[in-house]
Design an enzyme around this catalytic site. Structure first.
Site, PDB file in Angstrom:
ATOM      1  N   CYS A   9       0.807  -1.230   0.000  1.00 30.27           N
ATOM      2  CA  CYS A   9       0.000   0.000   0.000  1.00 30.27           C
ATOM      3  C   CYS A   9       0.839   1.279   0.000  1.00 30.27           C
ATOM      4  CB  CYS A   9      -0.953  -0.011   1.187  1.00 30.27           C
ATOM      5  SG  CYS A   9      -0.184  -0.541   2.720  1.00 30.27           S
ATOM      6  N   HIS A  16      -2.365   6.766   4.050  1.00 33.01           N
ATOM      7  CA  HIS A  16      -0.936   6.691   4.349  1.00 33.01           C
ATOM      8  C   HIS A  16      -0.225   7.937   3.790  1.00 33.01           C
ATOM      9  CE1 HIS A  16      -1.604   2.725   5.682  1.00 33.01           C
ATOM     10  NE2 HIS A  16      -0.932   2.023   4.791  1.00 33.01           N
TER      11      HIS A  16
HETATM   12  N1  LIG Z   1      -5.349  -2.882   4.937  1.00 33.40           N
HETATM   13  C1  LIG Z   1      -4.612  -2.390   3.971  1.00 33.40           C
HETATM   14  O1  LIG Z   1      -4.449  -1.150   3.802  1.00 33.40           O
HETATM   15  C2  LIG Z   1      -3.955  -3.318   2.984  1.00 33.40           C
HETATM   16  C3  LIG Z   1      -3.308  -2.766   1.886  1.00 33.40           C
HETATM   17  C4  LIG Z   1      -2.687  -3.611   0.961  1.00 33.40           C
HETATM   18  C5  LIG Z   1      -2.741  -4.970   1.158  1.00 33.40           C
HETATM   19  N2  LIG Z   1      -3.380  -5.487   2.249  1.00 33.40           N
HETATM   20  C6  LIG Z   1      -3.426  -6.948   2.375  1.00 33.40           C
HETATM   21  O2  LIG Z   1      -4.766  -7.360   2.114  1.00 33.40           O
HETATM   22  C7  LIG Z   1      -5.070  -8.517   2.880  1.00 33.40           C
HETATM   23  C8  LIG Z   1      -6.325  -8.264   3.727  1.00 33.40           C
HETATM   24  O3  LIG Z   1      -6.035  -7.221   4.657  1.00 33.40           O
HETATM   25  P1  LIG Z   1      -7.139  -6.515   5.543  1.00 33.40           P
HETATM   26  O4  LIG Z   1      -6.471  -5.294   6.038  1.00 33.40           O
HETATM   27  O5  LIG Z   1      -8.428  -6.392   4.790  1.00 33.40           O
HETATM   28  O6  LIG Z   1      -7.331  -7.570   6.751  1.00 33.40           O
HETATM   29  P2  LIG Z   1      -8.609  -7.840   7.683  1.00 33.40           P
HETATM   30  O7  LIG Z   1      -9.440  -6.617   7.839  1.00 33.40           O
HETATM   31  O8  LIG Z   1      -8.044  -8.438   8.905  1.00 33.40           O
HETATM   32  O9  LIG Z   1      -9.461  -8.938   6.885  1.00 33.40           O
HETATM   33  C9  LIG Z   1      -9.002 -10.260   6.712  1.00 33.40           C
HETATM   34  C10 LIG Z   1      -9.993 -11.048   5.867  1.00 33.40           C
HETATM   35  O10 LIG Z   1      -9.465 -12.369   5.680  1.00 33.40           O
HETATM   36  C11 LIG Z   1     -10.487 -13.301   6.010  1.00 33.40           C
HETATM   37  N3  LIG Z   1      -9.956 -14.571   6.493  1.00 33.40           N
HETATM   38  C12 LIG Z   1      -9.237 -14.799   7.621  1.00 33.40           C
HETATM   39  N4  LIG Z   1      -9.011 -16.131   7.766  1.00 33.40           N
HETATM   40  C13 LIG Z   1      -9.599 -16.733   6.700  1.00 33.40           C
HETATM   41  C14 LIG Z   1      -9.743 -18.073   6.291  1.00 33.40           C
HETATM   42  N5  LIG Z   1      -9.227 -19.074   7.005  1.00 33.40           N
HETATM   43  N6  LIG Z   1     -10.427 -18.341   5.146  1.00 33.40           N
HETATM   44  C15 LIG Z   1     -10.975 -17.340   4.421  1.00 33.40           C
HETATM   45  N7  LIG Z   1     -10.880 -16.024   4.768  1.00 33.40           N
HETATM   46  C16 LIG Z   1     -10.205 -15.734   5.889  1.00 33.40           C
HETATM   47  C17 LIG Z   1     -11.278 -12.623   7.101  1.00 33.40           C
HETATM   48  O11 LIG Z   1     -12.527 -13.274   7.243  1.00 33.40           O
HETATM   49  P3  LIG Z   1     -13.277 -13.367   8.676  1.00 33.40           P
HETATM   50  O12 LIG Z   1     -13.945 -12.044   8.879  1.00 33.40           O
HETATM   51  O13 LIG Z   1     -14.239 -14.482   8.474  1.00 33.40           O
HETATM   52  O14 LIG Z   1     -12.215 -13.656   9.703  1.00 33.40           O
HETATM   53  C18 LIG Z   1     -11.370 -11.212   6.521  1.00 33.40           C
HETATM   54  O15 LIG Z   1     -12.383 -11.168   5.549  1.00 33.40           O
HETATM   55  C19 LIG Z   1      -3.809  -8.831   3.712  1.00 33.40           C
HETATM   56  O16 LIG Z   1      -3.018  -9.772   3.041  1.00 33.40           O
HETATM   57  C20 LIG Z   1      -3.112  -7.480   3.766  1.00 33.40           C
HETATM   58  O17 LIG Z   1      -1.716  -7.630   3.966  1.00 33.40           O
HETATM   59  C21 LIG Z   1      -3.999  -4.701   3.155  1.00 33.40           C
END
Ligand SMILES: NC(=O)c1ccc[n+]([C@@H]2O[C@H](COP(=O)([O-])OP(=O)(O)OC[C@H]3O[C@@H](n4cnc5c(N)ncnc54)[C@H](OP(=O)(O)O)[C@@H]3O)[C@@H](O)[C@H]2O)c1
Length: 342
Positions: A132, A245
């Protein structure tokens, strides 16, 4: 977009902060989806998520979840991406993955459409969405590189809570309320209290005192820009901001360029908005940029400590251009390039 068939799109991690933004972006950009399948963990079974004015049931992610899926947008952990992206590809989908699992693999393009759209053509089923901070950084560095060559980059980040997922946004809010109520805030999600603080860590430590995030920014910037020798170093800091950010960037260029020419160049660069008039108190802030699609740049100055140096301040919405929007733009480009098997 040149497709007569409307597509089946899966969003893996549809309950997470990036997955939710993906559903919003798909609907806002009228992505040609016949059906959107919302996938998450077993924990989310039975809940629904908003999409395009209605609600989608959340299905637990399973090996057969990708049958009939044309495009799979992954917004879950690296472990999930490592395990399920090949299954989705085997089922016939093109995968666009937000985690860092596949980003540095040789046969996986790492794409920011404004910078290296053509790399999508080299995919073998998986396209990786970059970090990001690397996305907005390369959107700004690329036009400068084309014009005068980028020799060296030093970047310090001011990263919002949402960059670490929904849990840290909730924790920041709880800590802020606790402080306002005169009670002791607790820190469980992040190693330190984030409210009323700035934290130069929280990412996995790596060699030489750097951390995982700092290494990702350097390596991914080199890969996206096709500059394997680029001299670049990063310092990453988490700040108590919900979304958006900031990046303080020092750039040394091969050829000289005036700050006026930088403003003109970046002012016409794709996906960039220049906001730069400190006398009028005009510079980008996360509060103002949250919810916007473009990468904002201000505080454009000469770096007087070196011959051809520039100082810049970049802000972008980490959930949109830093994640969901960039992923959907990759999907749109893949469609435009005829790379989605339909
Ligand atoms: N946040 C950012 O700004 C950003 C930017 C770039 C990239 N990313 C990347 O994008 C990804 C998601 O980040 P996020 O910030 O959205 O995280 P998050 O809010 O913690 O969401 C995680 C998601 O993954 C799901 N998940 C967890 N365990 C799972 C499983 N066993 N099977 C299927 N789904 C599962 C969760 O579902 P449940 O609700 O059911 O647990 C939730 O929908 C990460 O790899 C992160 O590094 C994030």
């Amino acid at each position: 977009m040149p497709t007569s068939k409307r597509l089946n799109v899966a969003v893996v991690g549809a309950t997470g902060i990036v997955g939710q933004e993906m559903l919003k972006v798909l609907s806002q950009r009228a992505f040609p989806a016949e059906r959107v399948i919302a996938l998450a963990s077993e924990r989310s079974k039975g809940i629904t998520v908003a999409y395009n004015g209605s609600r989608l049931p959340v299905e637990p992610l399973r090996e057969d979840s990708f049958n009939g899926v044309d495009i799979a947008l992954f917004a879950a952990s690296s472990d999930i991406a490592l395990m399920f992206a090949p299954i989705a590809v085997e089922a016939g989908a093109i995968v666009i993955d937000n985690s860092s699992a596949w980003r540095m693999k040789d046969n996986v393009p790492l794409v920011v459409p404004e910078v290296n759209r053509d790399d999508i053509a080299g995919n073998e089923g998986i396209v990786a969405n970059p970090n990001c901070c690397a996305i907005p950084l390369t959107v700004v560095l690329n036009p400068l590189h084309k014009q005068v060559g980028v020799e060296r980059v030093l970047v310090s980040t001011y990263q919002s809570a949402s960059g670490a997922g929904k849990a840290l946004v909730d924790e920041l809010e709880e800590q802020t309320k606790a402080i306002a109520d005169g009670t002791e805030p607790s820190a469980a999600v992040y190693p330190h209290q984030l409210a009323y603080n700035v934290v130069p860590g929280g990412w996995r430590p790596e060699a030489g005192g750097y951390n995982e995030e700092e290494v990702k920014i350097a390596n991914e910037t080199r890969k996206i820009m096709h500059l394997p020798e680029l001299r670049i170093a990063a310092t990453c800091v988490r700040v108590p901001v919900p979304i958006g950010h900031g990046e303080s960037v020092f750039v040394e260029t091969f050829d000289p360029i005036t700050t006026e020419d930088v403003r003109t160049l970046l002012g016409s660069a794709p996906g960039v908005i220049v906001e730069d008039d400190p006398h009028a108190k005009l510079y980008p802030t996360p509060h103002h940029v949250a919810g916007k699609d473009e990468v904002y740049v201000g505080r454009i100055r000469r770096d007087p400590s070196t011959a051809r140096g520039l100082a810049l301040w970049i802000v972008s919405d980490n959930l949109r251009k830093g994640a969901a929007l960039n992923a959907v733009q990759i999907a749109e480009e893949a469609l435009n390039m005829g790379l989605v098997k339909v």
